[in-house]
Design an enzyme around this catalytic site. Structure first.
Site: not given
Ligand SMILES: *[C@@H]1O[C@H](CO)[C@@H](O)[C@H](O)[C@H]1NC(C)=O
Ligand SMILES: *[C@@H]1O[C@H](CO)[C@@H](O)[C@H](O)[C@H]1NC(C)=O
Ligand SMILES: *[C@@H]1O[C@H](CO)[C@@H](O)[C@H](O)[C@H]1NC(C)=O
Ligand SMILES: *[C@@H]1O[C@H](CO)[C@@H](O)[C@H](O)[C@H]1NC(C)=O
Ligand SMILES: *[C@@H]1O[C@H](CO)[C@@H](O)[C@H](O)[C@H]1NC(C)=O
Ligand SMILES: *[C@@H]1O[C@H](CO)[C@@H](O)[C@H](O)[C@H]1NC(C)=O
Ligand SMILES: *[C@@H]1O[C@H](CO)[C@@H](O)[C@H](O)[C@H]1NC(C)=O
Ligand SMILES: *[C@@H]1O[C@H](CO)[C@@H](O)[C@H](O)[C@H]1NC(C)=O
Length: 827
Positions: A513, A515-516, A519, A535, A632
C-alpha cells in the site's frame, strides 16, 4: 342547615365514645384506646392512629370513611406500642418512656392549652392566646387550604400509602422563588429536577399558598401573585374538602372530597399525568415503563433485579466490569438500543454524527458501559445509570453494552425442551423445540464465529514461537494481560507469521500500500475474509520482545473513532509487524494532492477531516490514559475510512521507537521535514505543542490542497507556512483555497480554519493553542480568535535540509515527502 346536621351526625359517629373537644388544657393526656382530640366539626382528629404493628401520632381526617392522614409527628420514629400515653405538658406533647419524655411536639413558649382547629391545624397556645406551635408550620407530605409552604421548606412524600415515614421524593419552595420537585438526597440542581413552577429568580420569601377554593399559587415577598399552579374557583360549600399532597409515587396532586356524596378523594389537578416522570422511581440501572398508565421498572437488557419485590434496589448486570479488560471467554459484548432517557453523567463526550461510530467507540472502550447519541454528540457513560424512563418521543438514542453469553448452557433464557412440562398441544411443543433449536443454532454459530474471529485468524503459533514467547515472558515477567493461548488483553490478537504471509501473498508487491514512516504497509485478506493492513516495522526499534509487547498493550488501549484501530501484531524472529483495520480510502495525501481525486473532497468533507484529526489528537494529548505525542502527524498518516472519516495512524509508534527518550529532549529526531516545529527540528525539543504545529501545517495543506513543500517563489522554496503567512498578512486569505473548493466552501469557516492553522504554527510553542482550544475554536463559531503572529517557518534554498542549522545532534529524518530515509549528520 340540613347538611350541617348530617355533618355533625357523621362527626359523632366518627368520634364514637370520645368526647367532643376543641379546647385541650395542659395536663391532658391520650391513650391508644381513648385515642384522639377532635376538631369542633369532628372532621379532623389529633392523636394516635394505627401504623404498622403499633401506633403513630398525627392529624387525620376522622370524619370520613377513608381515614386520611395529613400530618405525622416524628414520622420516621418507629411505631409506638399500644400501652403508650401522650401527655400535654407546658413544653409540648410527649410520650413518657423509661428514659424520660420523648417529645413529639416542642412548643416555643410555655403552652397552656391546645386546639384541633376545623381547618386541620393543631395549635398550641400560651396563656396569652398566642400561638406557640402549630402543625401548619411543619408540613409533612400534605398541605390543607389556608396552609402555606414557606421559602426554604419542603414536603416529602410518604414511603407508602400505609407507612407515612419519609419516602423518596420532595417538593421544595426554594429561596430563589422556584417551586421544584426532586428525588430525596440529591442536590437542588436542575439535573435532578422533574417538576418546576418556572419562577426561578423571583427573589426570596416566595410562598406556596392554598386557597379555600382549591387555588394553589405563589406569592412573592410583596404579596403579589406571581404564578397560578391551579386555577382555583372550585366550590367552597360546607361539604367540600381539598388537600394537596406529594404522593408516594412522586407526583403532587390537588384532591377534592365531597362529604355530601360520601365520596372518595378525586384528583382535581396533578403535576404530571405521566407517572414515570418522577426521577428515581426506579432504582439504579432500571428504567420506568408505563403499562396501562401505571409505572413499572424494567432492568437494563441482560441485567437482573437486585431484590425481587423492591424495585428501588435496582438491577445489576450479568458480568463483572473487569470482564471487558480481562477478556471473559463466557461473554461477547454488543450494544443494545433502548428507547429511553437517562441522567447524562458522561465521562467523555465526542462530536460524532455517525451512530455506528458511537457504538463502536463504546465497544472498544472498557470504561464505557453505555452511550447516549443524539446525532451530533456521543456521550460515554459508566454504570450505574440513573433516572431512566422509556421515551418513544426522544431523538436521543441510548445504547447499553451487554454481555451475551457465548455458550448455550450459560444463557438462562434458553428453553430446555427436555425440562419442559409436556404440553397438551403438539403445536406448542413444536414451537418450543423450534425456538430452542433456533436459539441454540444462533448461539452455536455465534460461538463458532467467535472462535473464528479470535482463534481462526490466529493460526496457532509454532511450538518454537510459543516457546520463545513464553520464554521472553518468563524472563521479564512483566507482560500484562498475556494469556498463553495466543490472545492478549484488550482484544489484541497475536497473528502467526504463516497467516500474515498467506494474507499478503508473501508481502507481494501488488499488495504493498505504501511506505510509511516506520516501514512498508501491505494490504492483506485473512481466511475469514476480513481485510487488514500489515505494517512491517523497520528493524530499528531496538526494543526487546517483551518491552515491545508491553508497548502494544498500551497502544491497544488508545481507542478513539479518529484513531486507526490496531487488531494485533505478529513477531517472527527479528521482525515485528502491526496489524490494523484496512482503510479502503487509503490516506489523505492520496486524495488531497491529486488534482482529480481532490475534487472528491468538498469543503464539508475537508472540514470534517480537520475536526476529526483535531478530536483524535485531543484524545491522544488529553483523554487517553497515557499522554501520547504523535510526533509524525502528516497527510499520509491520516487514513480515510469508507465515509472519508479521518483516522490518525502511526500514533504511539514514536513511543515504541524511542521508548526511553520520551523526555522533553531527544537525540534522534523522528518526524517529517516540513511538519516539524522549529524547536523540534533544531533542538530536538518536543511537546504536545510540536503536534499542534504539525496539525497547523496539515490544516493549511487541507485548505490549499498543496503539499507543504510545493511552494516556489522566485528562486527559493517557501514552505506552506511562509506562503500562507504572506497571504494572510495581505488580507488575501482566500487565495490559499484549493480552487476545487470554490463552489462548496463556506468562506467564513474556511478563513476560520486558516486562522486556527496559523495560530498552531506560531514560533513560540507556548503561544500555540492546545488541542482542546483548537477543537473549541473550530466548532464554536461565536468564539473570537486571537490574531496570529509571524509563524515559525524555515525558508530554504535549493538543497533541502542543509540550511537547517543542526548543532550537536544527529537528525534522522525517517521520511521526507518525496525524499525518503535521509540521514543528516550535524557538523
Ligand atoms: C380554652 O381554655 C382556656 C383556658 O383554659 C380559656 O381561656 C379559653 O377561653 C378556652 N377557649 C375556648 C374556645 O373554650
Ligand atoms: C384518656 O384516658 C386517660 C387515662 O385513662 C385519661 O387520663 C384521659 O383524660 C382520657 N382522655 C380523654 C380525652 O378522655
Ligand atoms: C408497654 O409495654 C411494653 C411491652 O409490650 C413494655 O416493655 C413497656 O415498658 C410498656 N410501657 C409502659 C409505659 O408501660
Ligand atoms: C425574608 O423573610 C425573612 C424572615 O421574615 C426576612 O428576615 C428577610 O429579610 C426576607 N427577605 C426579603 C428579601 O424580604
Ligand atoms: C417589592 O416591593 C419593593 C418596594 O415596594 C420593590 O422594590 C421590589 O422590587 C418588590 N419586589 C418584588 C419581588 O416584586
Ligand atoms: C392567577 O389567577 C387569578 C384569577 O384566579 C388572576 O387574577 C391572576 O392574575 C393570575 N395570576 C397570574 C400570575 O397569572
Ligand atoms: C425498598 O427498599 C428501600 C431501600 O432499602 C426501603 O427504604 C423501602 O422501604 C423498601 N420498600 C418496600 C416496599 O419494601
Ligand atoms: C466461564 O464459565 C466457566 C463455567 O461456566 C467458569 O468456570 C469460568 O471461570 C468462566 N470464565 C470466566 C473468565 O469467568
Amino acid at each position: 342547615m340540613a347538611c350541617l346536621a348530617c355533618l355533625l351526625a357523621l362527626a359523632f359517629v366518627a368520634a364514637e365514645a370520645q368526647q367532643m373537644q376543641s379546647n385541650i388544657s395542659q395536663g391532658s393526656s391520650l391513650t391508644t384506646t381513648n385515642s384522639t382530640w377532635l376538631s369542633r366539626s369532628g372532621l379532623y382528629a389529633f392523636g394516635f392512629y394505627r401504623q404498622g404493628d403499633g401506633y403513630a401520632v398525627g392529624i387525620f381526617l376522622a370524619g370520613i370513611p377513608q381515614k386520611t392522614v395529613v400530618w405525622t409527628a416524628n414520622r420516621d420514629d418507629p411505631p409506638v406500642s399500644n400501652n403508650a400515653t401522650l401527655l400535654f405538658t407546658g413544653d409540648g406533647l410527649a410520650l413518657p418512656t423509661a428514659e424520660g419524655q420523648n417529645y413529639l411536639v416542642k412548643s416555643s413558649g410555655s403552652a397552656s392549652y391546645a386546639s384541633m382547629l376545623n381547618s386541620g391545624n393543631f395549635v398550641l397556645y400560651n396563656s396569652g392566646r398566642e400561638i406557640v406551635w402549630q402543625s401548619f408550620d411543619h408540613p409533612t407530605d400534605t398541605l390543607l387550604p389556608g396552609q402555606r409552604l414557606l421559602s426554604g421548606n419542603e414536603l416529602f412524600s410518604a414511603k407508602s400509602e400505609a407507612d407515612h415515614s419519609t419516602g423518596i421524593f420532595r417538593l421544595k419552595m426554594q429561596n430563589d422563588g422556584n417551586l421544584v420537585q426532586y428525588p430525596v438526597d440529591t442536590p437542588d440542581t436542575s439535573v435532578y429536577a422533574f417538576y418546576s413552577s418556572l419562577t426561578v429568580g423571583q427573589g426570596e420569601n416566595v410562598t406556596l399558598n392554598f386557597g379555600a377554593d382549591g387555588h394553589l399559587y405563589l406569592l412573592n415577598r410583596n404579596g403579589t401573585n406571581i404564578r397560578n399552579i391551579t386555577d382555583g374557583g372550585l366550590p367552597t360549600d360546607e361539604g367540600k374538602l381539598y388537600l394537596m399532597r406529594i404522593d408516594v409515587g412522586g407526583i403532587f396532586r390537588l384532591y377534592s372530597h365531597d362529604l355530601k356524596k360520601n365520596a372518595i378523594w378525586s384528583v382535581e389537578w396533578e403535576s404530571s399525568k405521566d407517572k414515570c416522570v418522577p426521577k428515581g422511581l426506579c432504582g439504579l440501572n432500571s428504567y420506568c415503563v408505563l403499562i396501562d398508565l401505571e409505572p413499572d421498572c424494567k432492568c437494563l437488557p441482560r441485567f437482573k433485579s437486585v431484590n425481587q419485590g423492591n424495585q428501588t434496589f435496582g438491577c445489576e448486570r450479568n458480568f463483572v466490569a473487569d470482564a471487558c479488560i480481562n477478556r471473559n471467554e463466557n461473554f461477547t459484548y454488543t450494544m443494545e438500543e433502548l428507547e429511553s432517557t437517562w441522567e447524562d453523567d458522561s465521562y467523555m463526550s465526542l462530536r460524532l454524527s455517525d451512530k455506528d461510530d458511537c457504538i463502536q467507540g463504546c465497544l472498544e472502550d472498557c470504561d464505557c458501559e453505555a452511550v447516549f447519541f443524539d446525532g451530533t454528540n456521543c456521550r460515554k457513560q459508566r454504570l450505574p445509570l440513573r433516572f431512566g424512563r422509556r421515551d418513544k418521543g426522544t431523538s436521543e438514542r441510548a445504547f447499553i453494552k451487554v454481555g451475551v453469553p457465548t455458550k448455550p448452557d450459560t444463557d438462562p433464557r434458553i428453553v430446555q425442551p427436555g425440562s419442559k412440562k409436556k404440553a397438551h398441544k403438539w403445536i406448542w411443543i413444536g414451537t418450543a423445540i423450534g425456538a430452542a433449536l433456533l436459539v441454540m443454532v444462533l448461539c452455536i454459530s455465534s460461538y463458532l464465529l467467535r472462535r473464528k474471529l479470535f482463534s481462526g485468524e490466529t493460526n496457532p503459533m509454532s511450538e518454537n514461537e510459543m516457546l520463545e514467547w513464553m520464554e521472553s515472558d518468563r524472563s521479564t515477567g512483566d507482560v500484562k494481560g498475556l494469556q498463553n493461548d495466543g490472545k492478549m488483553g484488550n482484544n489484541l490478537t497475536i497473528f502467526s507469521y504463516a497467516s500474515v504471509v498467506a494474507a499478503t501473498t508473501n508481502f507481494s508487491e501488488e499488495n504493498k500500500l505504501g511506505q510509511g514512516g516506520f516501514g512498508p504497509v501491505y494490504k492483506g485478506k485473512l481466511v475469514t475474509g476480513r481485510e487488514i493492513a500489515v505494517k512491517r516495522l523497520s528493524r530499528c526499534s531496538g526494543q526487546g520482545t517483551s518491552e515491545f509487547k508491553n508497548e502494544l498493550i498500551l497502544i491497544s488501549e488508545l481507542q478513539h473513532t479518529n484513531l486507526v484501530h490496531l487488531f494485533g501484531f505478529c513477531i517472527h524472529g527479528e521482525e515485528r509487524m502491526l496489524i490494523y483495520a484496512y482503510m479502503p480510502n487509503k490516506s489523505l495525501d492520496y486524495f488531497l494532492f491529486d488534482s482529480t481525486r481532490a475534487m472528491l473532497l468538498d469543503w464539508t468533507k475537508r472540514f470534517n477531516i480537520i475536526e476529526g484529526i483535531a478530536q483524535g489528537l485531543l484524545y491522544l494529548h488529553k483523554y487517553s490514559r497515557m499522554r501520547v505525542i504523535h510526533r509524525d502527524l502528516k497527510a499520509s498518516n491520516i487514513l480515510l475510512d469508507e465515509y472519508m472519516k479521518p483516522k490518525i495512524s502511526d500514533f504511539g509508534l514514536a513511543r515504541i521507537f524511542t521508548h526511553n527518550e520520551l523526555e522533553a529532549n531527544t537525540n534522534r529526531i523522528v518526524g517529517t521535514y516540513g511538519y516539524m516545529s522549529p524547536e523540534y527540528a533544531m533542538e530536538g525539543i518536543f511537546s504536545i505543542k510540536s503536534d499542534v504545529y504539525s496539525f497547523g501545517v496539515l490544516v493549511l495543506e487541507i485548505i490549499s490542497g498543496r503539499r507543504n513543500s510545493s511552494f516556489y517563489i522566485a528562486d527559493h522554496v517557501l514552505n506552506i507556512v511562509g506562503y500562507a503567512w504572506e497571504l494572510w498578512k495581505e488580507g488575501r486569505g482566500l487565495e490559499l483555497m484549493d480552487p476545487t473548493l470554490k463552489d462548496s466552501c463556506t468562506e467564513d469557516q474556511l478563513l476560520r480554519c486558516f486562522q486556527v492553522g496559523l495560530l498552531c504554527v506560531e514560533e513560540n510553542a507556548a503561544d500555540r493553542p492546545s488541542m482542546s482550544d483548537v477543537v473549541s475554536m473550530l466548532t464554536t463559531e461565536t468564539i473570537s480568535l486571537p490574531l496570529p503572529t509571524r509563524p515559525a517557518f524555515i525558508t530554504i534554498r535549493n538543497v533541502i535540509v542543509s540550511d537547517i542549522s543542526i548543532s550537536r545532534r544527529e537528525l534522522q529524518i525517517i521520511s521526507v515527502n518525496g525524499l525518503s530515509n535521509t540521514t543528516v549528520a550535524g557538523r
